[in-house]
Motif scaffolding. Structure first.
Motif, PDB file in Angstrom:
ATOM      1  N   ASN A  98       0.819  -1.205   0.000  1.00  0.00           N
ATOM      2  CA  ASN A  98       0.000   0.000   0.000  1.00  0.00           C
ATOM      3  C   ASN A  98       0.853   1.254   0.000  1.00  0.00           C
ATOM      4  O   ASN A  98       2.022   1.231   0.396  1.00  0.00           O
ATOM      5  CB  ASN A  98      -0.931   0.006   1.225  1.00  0.00           C
ATOM      6  CG  ASN A  98      -1.955  -1.102   1.167  1.00  0.00           C
ATOM      7  OD1 ASN A  98      -2.552  -1.341   0.123  1.00  0.00           O
ATOM      8  ND2 ASN A  98      -2.154  -1.793   2.271  1.00  0.00           N
ATOM      9  N   ARG A  99       0.268   2.347  -0.436  1.00  0.00           N
ATOM     10  CA  ARG A  99       0.981   3.611  -0.425  1.00  0.00           C
ATOM     11  C   ARG A  99       1.182   4.070   1.013  1.00  0.00           C
ATOM     12  O   ARG A  99       0.431   3.688   1.913  1.00  0.00           O
ATOM     13  CB  ARG A  99       0.197   4.665  -1.204  1.00  0.00           C
ATOM     14  CG  ARG A  99      -1.181   4.958  -0.653  1.00  0.00           C
ATOM     15  CD  ARG A  99      -1.930   5.919  -1.542  1.00  0.00           C
ATOM     16  NE  ARG A  99      -3.280   6.196  -1.043  1.00  0.00           N
ATOM     17  CZ  ARG A  99      -4.155   6.942  -1.668  1.00  0.00           C
ATOM     18  NH1 ARG A  99      -3.839   7.477  -2.836  1.00  0.00           N
ATOM     19  NH2 ARG A  99      -5.348   7.148  -1.158  1.00  0.00           N
ATOM     20  N   PRO A 100       2.176   4.889   1.282  1.00  0.00           N
ATOM     21  CA  PRO A 100       2.428   5.349   2.651  1.00  0.00           C
ATOM     22  C   PRO A 100       1.211   6.055   3.239  1.00  0.00           C
ATOM     23  O   PRO A 100       0.460   6.724   2.534  1.00  0.00           O
ATOM     24  CB  PRO A 100       3.613   6.317   2.484  1.00  0.00           C
ATOM     25  CG  PRO A 100       4.276   5.904   1.207  1.00  0.00           C
ATOM     26  CD  PRO A 100       3.172   5.401   0.320  1.00  0.00           C
ATOM     27  N   ALA A 101       1.022   5.875   4.545  1.00  0.00           N
ATOM     28  CA  ALA A 101      -0.101   6.517   5.226  1.00  0.00           C
ATOM     29  C   ALA A 101       0.053   8.035   5.165  1.00  0.00           C
ATOM     30  O   ALA A 101       1.163   8.567   5.195  1.00  0.00           O
ATOM     31  CB  ALA A 101      -0.177   6.042   6.669  1.00  0.00           C
ATOM     32  N   ASP A 102      -1.080   8.717   5.085  1.00  0.00           N
ATOM     33  CA  ASP A 102      -1.054  10.172   4.967  1.00  0.00           C
ATOM     34  C   ASP A 102      -1.285  10.866   6.297  1.00  0.00           C
ATOM     35  O   ASP A 102      -1.574  12.059   6.352  1.00  0.00           O
ATOM     36  CB  ASP A 102      -2.123  10.633   3.965  1.00  0.00           C
ATOM     37  CG  ASP A 102      -3.527  10.234   4.407  1.00  0.00           C
ATOM     38  OD1 ASP A 102      -3.643   9.449   5.372  1.00  0.00           O
ATOM     39  OD2 ASP A 102      -4.492  10.719   3.798  1.00  0.00           O
ATOM     40  N   LEU A 130      -9.228   8.347  -1.060  1.00  0.00           N
ATOM     41  CA  LEU A 130      -9.251   9.508  -0.180  1.00  0.00           C
ATOM     42  C   LEU A 130      -9.191  10.795  -0.992  1.00  0.00           C
ATOM     43  O   LEU A 130      -8.513  10.855  -2.027  1.00  0.00           O
ATOM     44  CB  LEU A 130      -8.073   9.458   0.800  1.00  0.00           C
ATOM     45  CG  LEU A 130      -8.084   8.282   1.785  1.00  0.00           C
ATOM     46  CD1 LEU A 130      -6.825   8.296   2.626  1.00  0.00           C
ATOM     47  CD2 LEU A 130      -9.332   8.328   2.672  1.00  0.00           C
ATOM     48  N   PRO A 131      -9.892  11.821  -0.541  1.00  0.00           N
ATOM     49  CA  PRO A 131      -9.896  13.095  -1.269  1.00  0.00           C
ATOM     50  C   PRO A 131      -8.539  13.778  -1.188  1.00  0.00           C
ATOM     51  O   PRO A 131      -7.861  13.729  -0.160  1.00  0.00           O
ATOM     52  CB  PRO A 131     -10.973  13.907  -0.538  1.00  0.00           C
ATOM     53  CG  PRO A 131     -10.988  13.338   0.847  1.00  0.00           C
ATOM     54  CD  PRO A 131     -10.709  11.874   0.688  1.00  0.00           C
ATOM     55  N   GLU A 132      -8.160  14.397  -2.274  1.00  0.00           N
ATOM     56  CA  GLU A 132      -6.921  15.178  -2.321  1.00  0.00           C
ATOM     57  C   GLU A 132      -7.300  16.642  -2.451  1.00  0.00           C
ATOM     58  O   GLU A 132      -7.762  17.084  -3.500  1.00  0.00           O
ATOM     59  CB  GLU A 132      -6.047  14.728  -3.493  1.00  0.00           C
ATOM     60  CG  GLU A 132      -5.567  13.287  -3.365  1.00  0.00           C
ATOM     61  CD  GLU A 132      -4.665  12.876  -4.517  1.00  0.00           C
ATOM     62  OE1 GLU A 132      -4.380  13.741  -5.379  1.00  0.00           O
ATOM     63  OE2 GLU A 132      -4.246  11.707  -4.550  1.00  0.00           O
ATOM     64  N   ALA A 160     -14.444  22.848  -2.207  1.00  0.00           N
ATOM     65  CA  ALA A 160     -13.280  22.092  -2.667  1.00  0.00           C
ATOM     66  C   ALA A 160     -13.293  20.682  -2.086  1.00  0.00           C
ATOM     67  O   ALA A 160     -12.938  19.707  -2.769  1.00  0.00           O
ATOM     68  CB  ALA A 160     -11.989  22.819  -2.270  1.00  0.00           C
ATOM     69  N   ALA A 161     -13.725  20.545  -0.827  1.00  0.00           N
ATOM     70  CA  ALA A 161     -13.798  19.231  -0.192  1.00  0.00           C
ATOM     71  C   ALA A 161     -14.853  18.363  -0.862  1.00  0.00           C
ATOM     72  O   ALA A 161     -14.641  17.155  -1.084  1.00  0.00           O
ATOM     73  CB  ALA A 161     -14.099  19.383   1.297  1.00  0.00           C
ATOM     74  N   VAL A 162     -16.011  18.950  -1.196  1.00  0.00           N
ATOM     75  CA  VAL A 162     -17.060  18.197  -1.888  1.00  0.00           C
ATOM     76  C   VAL A 162     -16.555  17.677  -3.226  1.00  0.00           C
ATOM     77  O   VAL A 162     -16.761  16.508  -3.578  1.00  0.00           O
ATOM     78  CB  VAL A 162     -18.314  19.075  -2.083  1.00  0.00           C
ATOM     79  CG1 VAL A 162     -19.300  18.408  -3.036  1.00  0.00           C
ATOM     80  CG2 VAL A 162     -18.984  19.350  -0.752  1.00  0.00           C
ATOM     81  N   CYS A 203     -12.074  16.272   5.849  1.00  0.00           N
ATOM     82  CA  CYS A 203     -12.907  15.448   4.966  1.00  0.00           C
ATOM     83  C   CYS A 203     -12.254  14.094   4.710  1.00  0.00           C
ATOM     84  O   CYS A 203     -12.941  13.096   4.500  1.00  0.00           O
ATOM     85  CB  CYS A 203     -13.183  16.187   3.659  1.00  0.00           C
ATOM     86  SG  CYS A 203     -11.730  16.489   2.629  1.00  0.00           S
ATOM     87  N   SER A 204     -10.915  14.048   4.767  1.00  0.00           N
ATOM     88  CA  SER A 204     -10.214  12.775   4.586  1.00  0.00           C
ATOM     89  C   SER A 204     -10.449  11.850   5.770  1.00  0.00           C
ATOM     90  O   SER A 204     -10.770  10.661   5.600  1.00  0.00           O
ATOM     91  CB  SER A 204      -8.714  13.026   4.401  1.00  0.00           C
ATOM     92  OG  SER A 204      -8.013  11.804   4.253  1.00  0.00           O
TER      93      SER A 204
END
Length: 308
Positions: A98-102, A130-132, A160-162, A203-204
């Motif tokens: 998996n990609r590194p945790a954010d 996950l939203p970027e 932007a979050a939506v 939001c993430s």
């Protein structure tokens, strides 16, 4: 006995949307994240009250907490669609893949701990998309600080979050988008993002909290809707056939190891819960088995006797 206990546990857990399984003793969340988890539970409760008239819905009998087979199966398809809509198809049950945790809430650790605690086989892709959020580095620091708490700035961040949440989905499958739970989830997610006053949960992290509950509910439903591959007639009975065949190795009767082709995400999920597709898959596997060195006499087809 094992099947009865699993049905009882599933009925009780789904009745309150896993309050005990994901309580503070098992799932460490900050107070604001815990509040959001409870709010998502309230959304699910309202959805199923609207569908069945009340929740928990009718049990199989007065002395049992288990739901009827039809209820388990209907919920399974709904949560499978929601899972497929939000899942990161590049994620893996192997941590190193998996990609590194954010940062923030560690989804992998929590869903893995849930699977181990309940002795479930992990799903092929355990993480959500996950939203970027777009970077605001183009604005001077003074401007960002000045307008950080302004209503216009809040509205901008929320829109932007939506958009970021909508982008972090798998909307290409029409059947998934036709699912009523998926459609209502979209409304809930958008409404919460636009109207929530407490911005201490990003939001993430909010998506992660919702995903952990979605994943755990789907695993619970899989445990009571999946029948062993040895059971062929799964649709002809009104009761669940989720008994476990403990200690049965993947070998055929003559000692030849059975090999299975690599399945896609949807095929894996279907094999876990959808009986009719499982039967078709079994027939396909039988046709694809390697030829063994066993001489089987060919039997000619029966033909009608000539008329006298």
């Amino acid at each position: 006995m094992d099947m009865d206990l699993r049905l009882e546990h599933a009925g009780r857990s789904l009745g309150n949307f896993l309050e005990d399984d994901l309580s503070g003793a098992h799932l460490g969340l900050a107070p604001a994240a815990r509040v959001h988890l409870d709010r998502f539970r309230s959304f699910l409760h309202s959805f199923y009250v609207a569908k069945y008239g009340y929740w928990p819905t009718t049990r199989i009998n007065s002395s049992s907490a288990a739901f009827p087979k039809s209820t388990f199966k209907s919920m399974y398809f709904e949560f499978r669609n929601l899972y497929e809509y939000l899942v990161d198809p590049k994620s893996s049950s192997e941590l190193q893949s998996n990609r590194p945790a954010d940062g923030g809430i560690c989804v992998f650790q929590n869903v893995t701990a849930f699977d181990k605690r309940r002795k479930y086989t992990s799903l092929p892709h355990p993480l959500p998309l996950l939203p970027e959020m777009p970077s605001q580095s183009g604005r001077p620091n003074a401007v960002r600080k000045l307008f950080k708490n302004s209503q216009a700035q809040k509205n901008e961040r929320r829109m932007a979050a939506v958009n970021a949440l909508c982008t972090a989905t798998n909307p290409s499958d029409v059947k998934i988008m036709e699912c009523s739970l998926v459609r209502e989830y979209l409304r809930f997610e958008k409404s919460w993002t636009l109207l929530e006053k407490d911005e201490s949960v990003s939001c993430s992290d909010a998506r992660k909290v919702r995903w952990i509950l979605i994943y755990a509910i789907l695993q619970t439903l899989i445990s009571v809707t999946r029948a062993p591959t040895e059971v062929r007639d799964t649709e002809g009975v009104p009761y669940p056939l989720c008994c476990q065949i403990a200690g049965t190795p993947p070998w055929d009767e003559d000692g030849t190891k059975v090999t299975q082709k690599k399945l896609t995400l949807k095929e894996k999920l279907i094999a876990m819960g959808e009986a009719d597709m499982r039967q078709a898959k079994m027939k396909q596997d039988e046709q694809q088995k390697p030829t063994r060195n066993i001489d089987i006499p060919e039997i000619a087809p029966l033909r009608p006797s000539p008329a006298k």
